[in-house]
Design an enzyme around this catalytic site. Structure first.
Site, PDB file in Angstrom:
ATOM      1  CG  HIS A   1      -1.886  -1.124   1.253  1.00  0.00           C
ATOM      2  ND1 HIS A   1      -2.486  -1.583   2.413  1.00  0.00           N
ATOM      3  CD2 HIS A   1      -2.367  -1.902   0.253  1.00  0.00           C
ATOM      4  CE1 HIS A   1      -3.283  -2.587   2.122  1.00  0.00           C
ATOM      5  NE2 HIS A   1      -3.223  -2.808   0.820  1.00  0.00           N
TER       6      HIS A   1
HETATM    7  C1  LIG Z   1       0.227  -7.556  -4.909  1.00  0.00           C
HETATM    8  C2  LIG Z   1      -0.723  -6.458  -4.488  1.00  0.00           C
HETATM    9  C3  LIG Z   1      -1.824  -6.785  -3.692  1.00  0.00           C
HETATM   10  C4  LIG Z   1      -2.708  -5.777  -3.296  1.00  0.00           C
HETATM   11  N1  LIG Z   1      -3.859  -6.126  -2.634  1.00  0.00           N
HETATM   12  C5  LIG Z   1      -4.813  -5.184  -2.459  1.00  0.00           C
HETATM   13  C6  LIG Z   1      -6.107  -5.554  -1.982  1.00  0.00           C
HETATM   14  O1  LIG Z   1      -6.406  -6.719  -1.739  1.00  0.00           O
HETATM   15  N2  LIG Z   1      -7.034  -4.561  -1.829  1.00  0.00           N
HETATM   16  C7  LIG Z   1      -6.733  -3.250  -2.089  1.00  0.00           C
HETATM   17  O2  LIG Z   1      -7.608  -2.390  -1.891  1.00  0.00           O
HETATM   18  N3  LIG Z   1      -5.515  -2.888  -2.517  1.00  0.00           N
HETATM   19  C8  LIG Z   1      -4.574  -3.825  -2.747  1.00  0.00           C
HETATM   20  N4  LIG Z   1      -3.370  -3.468  -3.276  1.00  0.00           N
HETATM   21  C9  LIG Z   1      -3.093  -2.043  -3.475  1.00  0.00           C
HETATM   22  C10 LIG Z   1      -3.846  -1.422  -4.637  1.00  0.00           C
HETATM   23  O3  LIG Z   1      -4.087  -2.371  -5.663  1.00  0.00           O
HETATM   24  C11 LIG Z   1      -3.041  -0.228  -5.152  1.00  0.00           C
HETATM   25  O4  LIG Z   1      -2.880   0.703  -4.098  1.00  0.00           O
HETATM   26  C12 LIG Z   1      -3.716   0.490  -6.297  1.00  0.00           C
HETATM   27  O5  LIG Z   1      -4.071  -0.408  -7.325  1.00  0.00           O
HETATM   28  C13 LIG Z   1      -2.774   1.578  -6.839  1.00  0.00           C
HETATM   29  O6  LIG Z   1      -3.481   2.357  -7.761  1.00  0.00           O
HETATM   30  P1  LIG Z   1      -2.742   3.513  -8.589  1.00  0.00           P
HETATM   31  O7  LIG Z   1      -3.714   3.969  -9.603  1.00  0.00           O
HETATM   32  O8  LIG Z   1      -2.191   4.499  -7.627  1.00  0.00           O
HETATM   33  O9  LIG Z   1      -1.502   2.790  -9.269  1.00  0.00           O
HETATM   34  P2  LIG Z   1      -1.458   1.499 -10.199  1.00  0.00           P
HETATM   35  O10 LIG Z   1      -2.758   0.758 -10.161  1.00  0.00           O
HETATM   36  O11 LIG Z   1      -0.246   0.738  -9.807  1.00  0.00           O
HETATM   37  O12 LIG Z   1      -1.342   2.085 -11.659  1.00  0.00           O
HETATM   38  C14 LIG Z   1      -0.213   2.713 -12.186  1.00  0.00           C
HETATM   39  C15 LIG Z   1      -0.158   2.371 -13.665  1.00  0.00           C
HETATM   40  O13 LIG Z   1       0.754   3.240 -14.297  1.00  0.00           O
HETATM   41  C16 LIG Z   1       1.573   2.501 -15.175  1.00  0.00           C
HETATM   42  N5  LIG Z   1       2.820   3.251 -15.316  1.00  0.00           N
HETATM   43  C17 LIG Z   1       3.756   3.481 -14.378  1.00  0.00           C
HETATM   44  N6  LIG Z   1       4.754   4.237 -14.879  1.00  0.00           N
HETATM   45  C18 LIG Z   1       4.431   4.503 -16.153  1.00  0.00           C
HETATM   46  C19 LIG Z   1       5.063   5.241 -17.181  1.00  0.00           C
HETATM   47  N7  LIG Z   1       6.228   5.862 -16.976  1.00  0.00           N
HETATM   48  N8  LIG Z   1       4.471   5.279 -18.402  1.00  0.00           N
HETATM   49  C20 LIG Z   1       3.275   4.676 -18.618  1.00  0.00           C
HETATM   50  N9  LIG Z   1       2.630   3.942 -17.662  1.00  0.00           N
HETATM   51  C21 LIG Z   1       3.202   3.872 -16.441  1.00  0.00           C
HETATM   52  C22 LIG Z   1       1.733   1.168 -14.473  1.00  0.00           C
HETATM   53  O14 LIG Z   1       2.154   0.162 -15.363  1.00  0.00           O
HETATM   54  C23 LIG Z   1       0.338   0.954 -13.914  1.00  0.00           C
HETATM   55  O15 LIG Z   1      -0.507   0.312 -14.839  1.00  0.00           O
HETATM   56  C24 LIG Z   1      -2.465  -4.437  -3.671  1.00  0.00           C
HETATM   57  C25 LIG Z   1      -1.363  -4.111  -4.472  1.00  0.00           C
HETATM   58  C26 LIG Z   1      -0.507  -5.115  -4.897  1.00  0.00           C
HETATM   59  C27 LIG Z   1       0.656  -4.742  -5.773  1.00  0.00           C
END
Ligand SMILES: Cc1cc2nc3c(=O)[nH]c(=O)nc-3n(C[C@H](O)[C@H](O)[C@H](O)COP(=O)(O)OP(=O)(O)OC[C@H]3O[C@@H](n4cnc5c(N)ncnc54)[C@H](O)[C@@H]3O)c2cc1C
Length: 544
Positions: A472
């Site tokens: 997280h």
């Molecule tokens: C293994 C795991 C288990 C988890 N379990 C849970 C759970 O059970 N319940 C829950 O609520 N949360 C869980 N989480 C946490 C939750 O999923 C994340 O906090 C959330 O998905 C993050 O959202 P975000 O939009 O901030 O980033 P992300 O969903 O990580 O999205 C970022 C995106 O940007 C892309 N990206 C990055 N850099 C670049 C770039 N330079 N150019 C183009 N694209 C790029 C990445 O590839 C990715 O697709 C878990 C996370 C993980 C990794």
């Protein structure tokens, strides 16, 4: 005209939890042209969509950035794995599916920190708008939204025992951790529908894919934000060996997550000058707070050998049981394949000093020596404890001007004595629950920590030796009204125009629970703010 340059109203970097929500909401009216850039590929692999596939995606080079932290000084200098989704849906395509919003008090705290519009009453409509709640709508839940939320398909005797043991230890049963109060033990709800994962790519992006005003480009690594003075005007990205430029006439929106959004700002000259200058990056704005304030939940796992062969270990390790489980899933979408990381768990207060729960327990009906490792060849289960509101703060810093080089990630887990004390108190609380009669009948052996380790010092040493992330990371582009904040309460990067961050990195403080639901809410609210600002700037038509 350069064929490598395209112009859009909005460019969204990252098609993760937040990015897919934004892509859907910003294109819904048909008025705005949007480019969604994603470094990973399509979400076609079958294991993404089967909840149990969670375990298979941990080590996937295709769908996971597979980051690791720097050696962590308070965790015996161990390097901690930091998985992140690299695929449409981002981390919502590889996560454990638990649907937990956090506590009402988390958002009221964000408001108290000066972020107008972010109290629980303010954000609740966005949680409701996002949600398609299997149990139906009520004052706190919504139906008809793109994010499907459902109950686990069936109860499990071990989970029943855990919930009963928590009650025997004096805690309430709670059938809705996203209801009026979070405290108590119960089953988790999942971001799933009919036994299938409901990532934001599945829930939001699929709805929007056919729209003529949305361009989705996968396998496209954004390498730089382009500026004209203090205005973001586009991005540079790499795809298939070529470098391309896309221009944004309205805004560039970073949704690359808590590691990559600050990385991209720093690569583009927005960050701590003392970090950027030695790397040869021209400094556009000296902002030491970009990449600072990294927060994460540390989890410590207690492992048990079970008296009965009723755990997931027994299913996975037997050809006959595996086939049966596969058939049940294929025919009825039920059984172990329909469950992600945790099945049951709870939120508890380790002391009367805590006004609301300060630890989360996740009860897992399988066991392995470490996260992602092979399951034990005997019946086993795990219960993990994690402190919900850590005071430790870390950072994300680029180590090179090359965008392909992973950033330095240093969460500094347990660097605050308060976090050490709460983690130890959490382990004691969990042991108290596991010692209750309802649970005792299922425990053949407490494998870790050794039952003889009982002092606070022993338990802290155990946490240091074995603790790991519960995935997280947040707050590296923190929202706030203070000079140290990266974005304001409308998620605009301070001191810039045409540039926002809308993802987990803007959380002022990590929410008390899993982070996906709150990030979907942030993106729903962020999309509204972007559209409101566009409407306010649109030329007013003169009536005849
Ligand atoms: C293994 C795991 C288990 C988890 N379990 C849970 C759970 O059970 N319940 C829950 O609520 N949360 C869980 N989480 C946490 C939750 O999923 C994340 O906090 C959330 O998905 C993050 O959202 P975000 O939009 O901030 O980033 P992300 O969903 O990580 O999205 C970022 C995106 O940007 C892309 N990206 C990055 N850099 C670049 C770039 N330079 N150019 C183009 N694209 C790029 C990445 O590839 C990715 O697709 C878990 C996370 C993980 C990794």
């Amino acid at each position: 005209m350069n064929s490598n340059i395209d112009t859009f109203d909005y460019i969204i970097v990252g098609a993760g939890s937040a990015g897919c929500v934004l892509a859907n909401r910003l294109t819904a009216s048909g008025r705005h042209r949007v480019l969604l850039l994603e470094a990973g590929g399509r979400d076609r692999n079958v294991w993404i969509h089967i909840p149990l596939g969670y375990g298979k995606l941990f080590a996937s080079k295709t769908f996971n950035w597979l980051y690791t932290s720097e050696p962590e000084p308070e965790l015996d200098n161990r390097q901690i794995i930091q998985p992140r989704g690299k695929v449409l849906g981002g981390s919502s395509s590889i996560n454990g599916l638990l649907y937990i919003r956090g506590q009402h008090a988390d958002f009221d705290h964000w408001r108290q920190l000066g972020n107008a519009g972010w109290s629980f009453a303010d954000v609740l409509p966005y949680f409701r708008r996002a949600e398609h709640q299997q149990r139906g709508a009520d004052a706190l839940h919504g139906v008809g939204g793109p994010l499907a939320v459902s109950d686990v398909s069936e109860p499990h005797p071990l989970c029943e025992a855990f919930i009963e043991a928590a009650q025997q230890a004096g805690f309430p049963r709670n059938d809705d951790f996203n209801g009026p109060a979070q405290e108590g033990a119960g089953y988790f709800q999942l971001t799933a529908r009919n036994g299938r994962r409901w990532s934001t790519a599945r829930g939001y992006l699929r709805q929007a894919r056919g729209r003529a005003n949305l361009a989705v480009v996968t396998d496209a690594l954004t390498t730089k934000i382009l500026f004209s003075g203090r205005r973001a005007v586009g991005v540079e990205y790499r795809r298939g060996g070529a470098t391309r430029i896309a221009c944004a006439s309205s805004e560039v929106i970073l949704a690359a997550g808590a590691f990559n959004s600050p990385q991209l700002l720093q690569l583009s000259g927005v960050g701590p000058a003392h970090l950027l200058q030695p790397l040869g990056i021209p400094v556009i704005a000296d902002m030491p707070s970009v990449g600072a304030d990294l927060q994460d939940h540390l989890q410590v796992r207690m492992q048990y050998r079970c008296t009965l062969p009723i755990t997931m270990n027994d299913v996975i390790n037997s050809w006959r049981h595996r086939t049966h489980a596969g058939l049940r899933y294929a025919l009825f979408r039920k059984g172990l394949l329909s469950v992600g990381a945790g099945y049951a768990g709870g939120f508890f207060r380790t002391s009367a000093m805590a006004a609301t729960p300060d630890v989360q327990v996740i009860f897992i009906i399988f066991s392995a020596d470490s996260v992602g490792a092979a399951l034990h060849p005997f019946p086993g289960f795990i219960a993990t404890v994690c402190q919900l509101r850590p005071q430790s703060r870390g950072f994300v810093h680029i180590r090179s001007a090359d965008p392909a080089v992973p950033p330095k990630i240093q969460p500094r887990y347990l660097s605050s004595p308060f976090d050490q004390d709460t983690t130890v108190a959490g382990l004691k609380l969990l042991r108290r629950i596991m010692d209750q009669p309802a649970m005792r009948t299922y425990i053949a052996e407490q494998r870790a920590p050794d039952p003889r380790l009982t002092s606070d010092a022993d338990l802290l040493a155990f946490a240091r030796a074995t603790g790991t992330t519960v995935f997280h990371p947040t707050s590296t582009c923190r929202m706030g009204s203070d000079a140290g904040a990266v974005v304001d309460e409308r998620l605009r990067v301070r001191g810039f125009t045409g540039l926002r961050v809308v993802d987990g990195s803007i959380m002022p403080t990590v929410v008390s629970g899993n982070t996906n639901a709150a990030i979907v809410m942030i993106a729903e609210k962020g999309a509204d703010m972007i559209l409101q600002d566009a409407a306010a700037q649109a030329p007013v038509a003169l009536s005849a």
